[in-house]
Design a protein around this motif. Structure first.
Motif, mmCIF file in Angstrom:
data_model
loop_
_atom_site.group_PDB
_atom_site.id
_atom_site.type_symbol
_atom_site.label_atom_id
_atom_site.label_comp_id
_atom_site.label_asym_id
_atom_site.label_seq_id
_atom_site.Cartn_x
_atom_site.Cartn_y
_atom_site.Cartn_z
ATOM 1 N N ILE A 245 -4.431 63.575 -30.566
ATOM 2 C CA ILE A 245 -3.926 64.842 -30.022
ATOM 3 C C ILE A 245 -5.036 65.579 -29.273
ATOM 4 C CG2 ILE A 245 -3.072 67.139 -30.649
ATOM 5 C CD1 ILE A 245 -1.565 65.752 -32.982
ATOM 6 N N SER A 268 1.856 67.263 -18.928
ATOM 7 C CA SER A 268 2.155 67.045 -20.354
ATOM 8 C C SER A 268 2.666 65.626 -20.592
ATOM 9 C CB SER A 268 3.170 68.079 -20.844
ATOM 10 O OG SER A 268 4.444 67.871 -20.261
ATOM 11 N N PHE A 273 2.441 63.801 -24.277
ATOM 12 C CA PHE A 273 3.210 64.757 -25.075
ATOM 13 C C PHE A 273 4.698 64.601 -24.784
ATOM 14 C CE2 PHE A 273 -0.984 66.697 -25.119
ATOM 15 C CZ PHE A 273 -1.102 67.064 -26.456
ATOM 16 N N ASP A 274 5.522 64.824 -25.805
ATOM 17 C CA ASP A 274 6.962 64.615 -25.635
ATOM 18 C C ASP A 274 7.653 65.785 -24.946
ATOM 19 O OD1 ASP A 274 6.773 66.468 -27.662
ATOM 20 O OD2 ASP A 274 7.716 65.220 -29.200
ATOM 21 N N SER A 275 6.967 66.928 -24.814
ATOM 22 C CA SER A 275 7.565 68.075 -24.131
ATOM 23 C C SER A 275 6.470 69.022 -23.665
ATOM 24 C CB SER A 275 8.519 68.816 -25.067
ATOM 25 O OG SER A 275 7.793 69.461 -26.109
ATOM 26 N N SER A 277 6.448 72.208 -24.021
ATOM 27 C CA SER A 277 6.221 73.224 -25.054
ATOM 28 C C SER A 277 5.258 72.721 -26.119
ATOM 29 C CB SER A 277 7.545 73.644 -25.688
ATOM 30 O OG SER A 277 8.172 72.532 -26.305
ATOM 31 N N ASN A 278 5.378 71.440 -26.487
ATOM 32 C CA ASN A 278 4.464 70.852 -27.468
ATOM 33 C C ASN A 278 3.045 70.795 -26.898
ATOM 34 O OD1 ASN A 278 3.550 69.611 -29.800
ATOM 35 N ND2 ASN A 278 4.209 67.564 -29.177
ATOM 36 N N SER A 280 1.797 72.803 -24.605
ATOM 37 C CA SER A 280 1.289 74.183 -24.555
ATOM 38 C C SER A 280 0.859 74.667 -25.931
ATOM 39 C CB SER A 280 2.364 75.114 -23.988
ATOM 40 O OG SER A 280 2.661 74.788 -22.650
ATOM 41 N N GLN A 281 1.634 74.302 -26.942
ATOM 42 C CA GLN A 281 1.302 74.710 -28.309
ATOM 43 C C GLN A 281 -0.024 74.103 -28.759
ATOM 44 O OE1 GLN A 281 4.187 73.421 -31.197
ATOM 45 N NE2 GLN A 281 3.256 74.559 -32.873
ATOM 46 N N MET A 282 -0.181 72.810 -28.537
ATOM 47 C CA MET A 282 -1.422 72.148 -28.928
ATOM 48 C C MET A 282 -2.590 72.624 -28.073
ATOM 49 S SD MET A 282 -0.837 70.350 -31.512
ATOM 50 C CE MET A 282 0.600 69.733 -32.406
#
Length: 297
Positions: A245, A268, A273-275, A277-278, A280-282
């Motif tokens: 990650i 992304s 990354f699968d999305s 939003s994921n 951006s979160q990470m």
């Protein structure tokens, strides 16, 4: 031989591609400043050259597989040939480093310097790295030799090449003397954990954009999932998935700056990354800001 700012050019396997010095004089000096920011670390990498890092100011955390060192101002660390290493400032630090190929000292692989001293030193399993402090006379001697070498690189007085080679030879001889007993029972095989980690990091760096699993990472080193987890914990104190990650996020940060026409959604996906939003979160977890704000900054 002008001093350079430390900047890494790594292939996907973490091997540094940048040449250090020239073919006929393989040695280079670097100076750089670092903060504790996530994008200001020196990532896991390796190179054929030996390296000595001297801490001019501040504090530095440096890792090799299975070991963590905390350097204070005035201390140094030796990193052997082909050893994975990572470094990050604790608050802020300024470092000077020398990166040199063993052939600078040996001249050729059949010389007495190579066969009797440098090759055994390079292959000494116990000497992947060495914290050099002022508390011991041998440590003071190495640091003094380092400072003289660095000054020769920086100012290039007449005959500076002799000065550099002589002082680096002193340093290697001092290390040989400190590790002579280990060298006498020397084993040319690399530490098993280090070898496995290198294979798994190579695999992650090559396939990070894909939907990787723990089983696939473990299989790249021909071990089971539990041993894979234990190996990463012993070696670099982070799980394989956490490393994956983090590596994806760091690649994403590079893409945000180097490909300004690519959307965050596209980046992304390219990072695995699968999305968006994921991603951006990470990303926010590591950089304390959104990808959009990072790109603007």
């Amino acid at each position: 031989m002008v001093l350079q700012k430390c900047g890494l050019n790594l292939n996907r396997n973490g091997r540094e591609l940048q040449p250090h010095g020239t073919f006929d004089f393989p040695c280079a000096g670097y100076c750089s400043q670092h903060t504790e920011s996530a994008d200001d670390v020196i990532p896991w990498h390796w190179h054929e050259e030996m390296e000595i890092i001297y801490l001019l100011s501040g504090q530095l955390k440096l890792k090799v597989p299975g070991k963590t060192f905390r350097l204070q101002q005035g201390e140094a660390i030796f990193i052997n040939s082909n050893i994975l290493h990572f470094a990050a400032a604790e608050m802020h630090c300024e470092i000077h480093s020398l990166v040199f190929h063993p052939t600078l000292i040996t001249g050729q692989d059949k010389s007495v310097f190579a066969q009797k001293y440098i090759t055994p030193l390079v292959n000494c399993v116990a000497l992947d790295s060495c914290h050099i402090a002022l508390a011991f006379n041998w440590g003071k001697n190495i640091i003094t030799d380092f400072i003289h070498t660095f000054e020769a690189i920086a100012f290039e007085p007449t005959g500076y090449e002799f000065t550099i080679r002589e002082n680096l030879s002193h340093i290697c001889l001092t290390l040989y003397q400190q590790y002579e007993q280990e060298i006498k029972k020397w084993n040319t095989e690399l530490n098993q954990d280090s070898t496995r980690i290198r294979k798994m990091l190579d695999f992650i760096h090559e396939h990070y954009s894909e939907d990787l699993t723990l089983a696939q990472i473990a299989k790249s080193a021909d071990i089971g999932e539990r041993e894979c987890l234990r190996c990463f914990q012993r070696g670099i104190q982070i799980s394989p998935i956490q490393y994956l990650i983090k590596y994806r996020v760091m690649q994403g940060a590079t893409m945000l700056l180097q490909t300004p026409n690519s959307s965050i959604s596209e980046i992304s996906i390219q990072c695995g990354f699968d999305s968006p939003s994921n991603f951006s979160q990470m990303f926010k977890r590591f950089f304390k800001c959104t990808p959009r704000n990072y790109r603007k900054r």
